[in-house]
Every structure is written in structure tokens, then in C-alpha cells.
Design a protein around this motif. Sequence first.
Motif, PDB file in Angstrom:
ATOM      1  N   UNK A  59       0.835  -1.210   0.000  1.00 48.36           N
ATOM      2  CA  UNK A  59       0.000   0.000   0.000  1.00 48.36           C
ATOM      3  C   UNK A  59       0.871   1.263   0.000  1.00 48.36           C
ATOM      4  N   UNK A  60       1.879   1.258   0.843  1.00 47.31           N
ATOM      5  CA  UNK A  60       2.743   2.442   0.955  1.00 47.31           C
ATOM      6  C   UNK A  60       3.488   2.682  -0.360  1.00 47.31           C
ATOM      7  N   UNK A  61       4.008   1.606  -0.942  1.00 47.72           N
ATOM      8  CA  UNK A  61       4.741   1.760  -2.210  1.00 47.72           C
ATOM      9  C   UNK A  61       3.820   2.298  -3.305  1.00 47.72           C
ATOM     10  N   UNK A  62       2.591   1.788  -3.347  1.00 49.76           N
ATOM     11  CA  UNK A  62       1.634   2.278  -4.348  1.00 49.76           C
ATOM     12  C   UNK A  62       1.386   3.781  -4.152  1.00 49.76           C
ATOM     13  N   UNK A  63       1.228   4.194  -2.911  1.00 48.70           N
ATOM     14  CA  UNK A  63       0.970   5.622  -2.654  1.00 48.70           C
ATOM     15  C   UNK A  63       2.180   6.455  -3.089  1.00 48.70           C
ATOM     16  N   UNK A  64       3.370   5.971  -2.784  1.00 48.38           N
ATOM     17  CA  UNK A  64       4.571   6.717  -3.156  1.00 48.38           C
ATOM     18  C   UNK A  64       4.739   6.790  -4.681  1.00 48.38           C
ATOM     19  N   UNK A  65       4.125   5.847  -5.378  1.00 46.08           N
ATOM     20  CA  UNK A  65       4.188   5.880  -6.848  1.00 46.08           C
ATOM     21  C   UNK A  65       3.038   6.659  -7.456  1.00 46.08           C
ATOM     22  N   UNK A  66       2.255   7.320  -6.600  1.00 42.68           N
ATOM     23  CA  UNK A  66       1.156   8.137  -7.109  1.00 42.68           C
ATOM     24  C   UNK A  66      -0.088   7.344  -7.478  1.00 42.68           C
ATOM     25  N   UNK A  67      -0.200   6.112  -6.904  1.00 41.61           N
ATOM     26  CA  UNK A  67      -1.342   5.264  -7.279  1.00 41.61           C
ATOM     27  C   UNK A  67      -2.291   5.030  -6.108  1.00 41.61           C
ATOM     28  N   UNK A  68      -2.552   6.061  -5.327  1.00 44.89           N
ATOM     29  CA  UNK A  68      -3.375   5.857  -4.128  1.00 44.89           C
ATOM     30  C   UNK A  68      -4.775   5.375  -4.489  1.00 44.89           C
ATOM     31  N   UNK A  69      -5.262   5.744  -5.672  1.00 46.60           N
ATOM     32  CA  UNK A  69      -6.631   5.336  -6.030  1.00 46.60           C
ATOM     33  C   UNK A  69      -6.746   3.821  -6.212  1.00 46.60           C
ATOM     34  N   UNK A  70      -5.626   3.135  -6.329  1.00 42.87           N
ATOM     35  CA  UNK A  70      -5.681   1.669  -6.492  1.00 42.87           C
ATOM     36  C   UNK A  70      -5.553   0.947  -5.144  1.00 42.87           C
ATOM     37  N   UNK A  71      -5.294   1.698  -4.074  1.00 44.64           N
ATOM     38  CA  UNK A  71      -5.021   1.065  -2.776  1.00 44.64           C
ATOM     39  C   UNK A  71      -6.337   0.686  -2.083  1.00 44.64           C
ATOM     40  N   UNK A  72      -6.490  -0.608  -1.802  1.00 45.14           N
ATOM     41  CA  UNK A  72      -7.727  -1.100  -1.167  1.00 45.14           C
ATOM     42  C   UNK A  72      -7.363  -2.027  -0.005  1.00 45.14           C
ATOM     43  N   UNK A  73      -7.137  -1.458   1.159  1.00 50.71           N
ATOM     44  CA  UNK A  73      -6.771  -2.314   2.291  1.00 50.71           C
ATOM     45  C   UNK A  73      -7.900  -3.295   2.633  1.00 50.71           C
ATOM     46  N   UNK A  74      -7.511  -4.473   3.100  1.00 45.43           N
ATOM     47  CA  UNK A  74      -8.508  -5.471   3.508  1.00 45.43           C
ATOM     48  C   UNK A  74      -8.450  -5.609   5.019  1.00 45.43           C
ATOM     49  N   UNK A  75      -9.605  -5.457   5.659  1.00 40.97           N
ATOM     50  CA  UNK A  75      -9.667  -5.498   7.128  1.00 40.97           C
ATOM     51  C   UNK A  75     -10.376  -6.748   7.602  1.00 40.97           C
ATOM     52  N   UNK A  76      -9.868  -7.313   8.661  1.00 36.46           N
ATOM     53  CA  UNK A  76     -10.517  -8.449   9.298  1.00 36.46           C
ATOM     54  C   UNK A  76     -11.829  -7.990   9.943  1.00 36.46           C
ATOM     55  N   UNK A  77     -12.809  -8.880  10.008  1.00 31.03           N
ATOM     56  CA  UNK A  77     -14.083  -8.565  10.669  1.00 31.03           C
ATOM     57  C   UNK A  77     -13.966  -8.656  12.178  1.00 31.03           C
ATOM     58  N   UNK A  78     -12.855  -9.158  12.660  1.00 33.29           N
ATOM     59  CA  UNK A  78     -12.726  -9.346  14.103  1.00 33.29           C
ATOM     60  C   UNK A  78     -12.543  -8.019  14.816  1.00 33.29           C
ATOM     61  N   UNK A  79     -12.902  -8.003  16.092  1.00 34.64           N
ATOM     62  CA  UNK A  79     -12.659  -6.833  16.929  1.00 34.64           C
ATOM     63  C   UNK A  79     -11.280  -6.956  17.548  1.00 34.64           C
ATOM     64  N   UNK A  80     -10.687  -5.811  17.790  1.00 35.48           N
ATOM     65  CA  UNK A  80      -9.324  -5.809  18.306  1.00 35.48           C
ATOM     66  C   UNK A  80      -9.202  -4.754  19.400  1.00 35.48           C
ATOM     67  N   UNK A  81      -8.535  -5.137  20.488  1.00 35.11           N
ATOM     68  CA  UNK A  81      -8.355  -4.194  21.611  1.00 35.11           C
ATOM     69  C   UNK A  81      -6.886  -4.145  21.997  1.00 35.11           C
ATOM     70  N   UNK A  82      -6.415  -2.960  22.345  1.00 32.05           N
ATOM     71  CA  UNK A  82      -5.068  -2.805  22.888  1.00 32.05           C
ATOM     72  C   UNK A  82      -5.141  -2.117  24.241  1.00 32.05           C
ATOM     73  N   UNK A  83      -4.519  -2.730  25.238  1.00 26.81           N
ATOM     74  CA  UNK A  83      -4.500  -2.141  26.589  1.00 26.81           C
ATOM     75  C   UNK A  83      -3.063  -1.773  26.932  1.00 26.81           C
ATOM     76  N   UNK A  84      -2.863  -0.527  27.317  1.00 30.04           N
ATOM     77  CA  UNK A  84      -1.520  -0.062  27.658  1.00 30.04           C
ATOM     78  C   UNK A  84      -1.220  -0.380  29.122  1.00 30.04           C
ATOM     79  N   UNK A  85      -0.079  -1.014  29.358  1.00 35.15           N
ATOM     80  CA  UNK A  85       0.417  -1.177  30.734  1.00 35.15           C
ATOM     81  C   UNK A  85       1.491  -0.111  30.929  1.00 35.15           C
TER      82      UNK A  85
END
Length: 426
Positions: free
Chosen positions: A306-332
Motif C-alpha cells: 500500500x505504501x509503495x503504491x501511494x509513493x508511486x502516485x497510485x493511491x486510487x488503487x489502494x484497497x486495504x482489507x480489514x478483518x471482521x474481528x474486533x481488536x483491543x489494545x490495553x496499555x500497561x
Amino acid sequence: MKVLVVGNGGREHALAWKIKQSPLVKELFVARGNAGIWQIAKKVDISPTDIKSLVKFAKENQIDLTVVGPEQPLSEGIVNAFNEAGLKIFGHTKEASILEASKVFAKNFMKKYGIPTAFYETFDNEEEAVAFIKKMGTPIVIKADGLAAGKGVVIAHTEEEAINTVKDMFAGRFGEASKRIVIEEFLDGEEASYIAMVDGEELVPMATSQDHKQVYDGDKGPNTGGMGAYSPAPLITPEIEKEILEKIMYPTLKGMKAEGKPMRGFLYAGLMIGSKGINVLEFNVRMGDPETQPIMRRLESDLVEHILDILEGKISTVKPVWSDRYSIGVVMASGGYPGSYKKGYEITGIQEAEKDPDVVVFHSGTDIKDGKLITNGGRVLTITATGETLREAKEKVYNAVKKIHFKDAHYRTDIGDKGIKRLSQQ
Ligand code: AMP
Ligand code: GLY
């Protein structure tokens, strides 16, 4: 290819963890990193703000791509320097980074381009600031102009507290950063983080998330850099997301371009969603910490691609895929944080916590001493877990947190609750 990650925190550990999984990456380096990142990337012993040495290192080692985590090197011109040297780097220029580096700039910019934000005025002297506080009443929000690691904002509940804060800031509590201040109206509601990868006037949204800035449960106590986050944020419905894009994200990109400061990198809008609609509290020119940690756990496609595509001026082709799962981060965090705290305590239990395959522990302030893992900062670790439901993710993350120990560790016990409540009402 060879990739260099710049930064030392949990955000950078999560970015490095994700980058490492890319089939495009043969070698991964980190400057300077922490004990967690050093397990997956080669340590480069250069400070993230030593831009000259980083350019030299990248040239000598033929680094193909550099990804910058924190705001400081961006606002000090790391991207300008790499670009001048013909080196590929993902992040904003010094000029564009002013959107985060100066709250005065950001507020005036939002006013000029009609981007919704709290009513405010800017001050460089105590007398006028105090008069404004007396006129506005409390609660009221006082912000140092410059970068202060997420701690330059005070929500004052009494006039006395507000005036003392103003005095303190002008007396140099945050050095140069608090020579100018913004005083703004207090907004009620719920916060959310909206982050995108951007280039010029185009953008690709990242998964939504919600941070928890205050140090104690129930959003009590002073602000920190962030005590925990989850993704996605049910608060951001498709309708709200549409409004964020139309009224905030796109106008910001357009406006910055019109100001001669076009943006390319991560753009993060810190939002307050409440009785006064959707308002921008702040912009960041980078990913959030700890938002990055749960967000990266959900990214299924290749971040490097994705980053390389953006740096090449092709951001319109970038389509990230996200998991349906929920995610949590807890800071200690270290006992005392966000105030003063001690470092150097041994950390145990990470391996035990990571026995659950849904758990990944990201390091923030950690180091190795005499072969032992020790605390080395205010925020020490971000424990992440994913689950089919937010409730399951919460259960898993806190089971993992309970297995990890260091002296005086403290953490919030309610990360995820706001989302769980909202989902149960839908
Ligand atoms: P900022 O760095 O400007 O995002 O401020 C840090 C934190 O202070 C935010 O994440 C909010 O929790 C809180 N905050 C900032 N501005 C306001 C405001 N105008 N009203 C209420 N809370 C605010
Ligand atoms: N988590 C808030 C920030 O990164 O600024």
C-alpha cells in the motif's frame, strides 16, 4: 527490499510487526526501537531525530523504504531530507507537519477552511488569556501550541485551575511549546480517532478506532498519550464516517494543498462526537499510539505494498482489507505515569500471555539490561487481542494483561466498554 522503521514506541512495534510480514521485505531495520522491535528488526543505534545520521545510514545501507512513526522527526524535516537525498520515505514534509506541530496553525487553518472545531482564541500573554477565561467560564480547555507528547492539554474545571495552568504554561512548563497557547471551549461527547493514508487530495481510510486519553477508568484523571484503544469503533457509523470524510478529511487535504503544504502520509483526526456534532480536537500527521496496535492486528493486506503504491502516485488503487474481528489494545504503564515514574523494573509473563494465539504484545518503553527485559518509559507495553466480538476481545486482552508483571504497573480496566455498551444498544 530493505525497510527502515523510525521510532521507539508501541506504534512502531506494531508497524514493524506488520511490515515484517510483507513478502516484499527481506531485511527490516529500526532506529532506535525498543526491546520488542529488536526481536524482529535490526537495531540501528541512531535517534529518530538525528536526521543527518539517518540519511547517511539509509544511503550506506541501500534502504529501499523508510516509514516514520512519530511526529518529532516529521516536523523536523526527515521527509524533506530523505527526498533531497533521493531516498524513498513515507510521511509528511516539515511544512505539512505543522498541522500537528502547531495547535495555533491547526486552529486557524480549521477556521479558515470551515472545518468544525471548538470555539477558541490564541494567546501569547497571561493578561489577555486570564480575561478570556473569566469571560468564558469553566470547564475550559488550555493547549500548549507546540508538541508536548500528548500532555500539553489541560481541561480546567475551575477558574483557579485554568489561571494557574495559563501561568504555568507561560512560565515554561512545556518550554518553547507553551510560549503560545490556545484556549478553547469544552466539548462534551465521545472521542474517536479517524486515520487515513493520504496523498494530495486523495485518501484511503484506515479502520476506525477509539483511544482512551485519560489515565484512569471512566475517563478520569489527567491526559496521557493514550491508555488503550479498540477497533473498529461502533461510534463511527457509516453515516458519521461519510460526514467525517466530507466535512473534515477532504476539506483538510484541499486546504493544506491550497496553503502550499500538500500532504502525503498518515493523517489522523482526533474527533469529539457529541451534542455539538462532530468536531476536530486535533490533527496528527502520523498514526496514533496506541490506535496503531489494534488497527494493525486487523489489517489483512500488505501495508508495504500500500505504501509503495501511494509513493508511486497510485493511491486510487489502494484497497486495504480489514478483518471482521474486533481488536483491543490495553496499555500497561509505569506507576506514576503521566507524571514522574521510575524505570528499570523487570518485566515477566509476556510469553505466557502470548500463548493465546489471539494475543500479541507490543512493546513501548522497554529495554534489555543484563539479559533481562526491563521497563524504560511511561507507557511500557500494549497488550492486544482480537475476538469475534468486542466482549471476547476484551476478555482475552485482560486475561493476557493479568499474566504480565512489573513493579507498580498500572492500566485501565475498561478499554472496550464504551463500544460494548453501544453495540448492546443497537
Ligand atoms: P488534543 O491533543 O488537542 O487532542 O487534546 C488531548 C485530549 O484532550 C483530547 O483527546 C481530549 O480528551 C481532550 N480535549 C481536547 N480538547 C478538548 C475540548 N475542546 N473539549 C473537551 N475535551 C478536549
Ligand atoms: N493516541 C493518541 C495519539 O497518538 O496522539
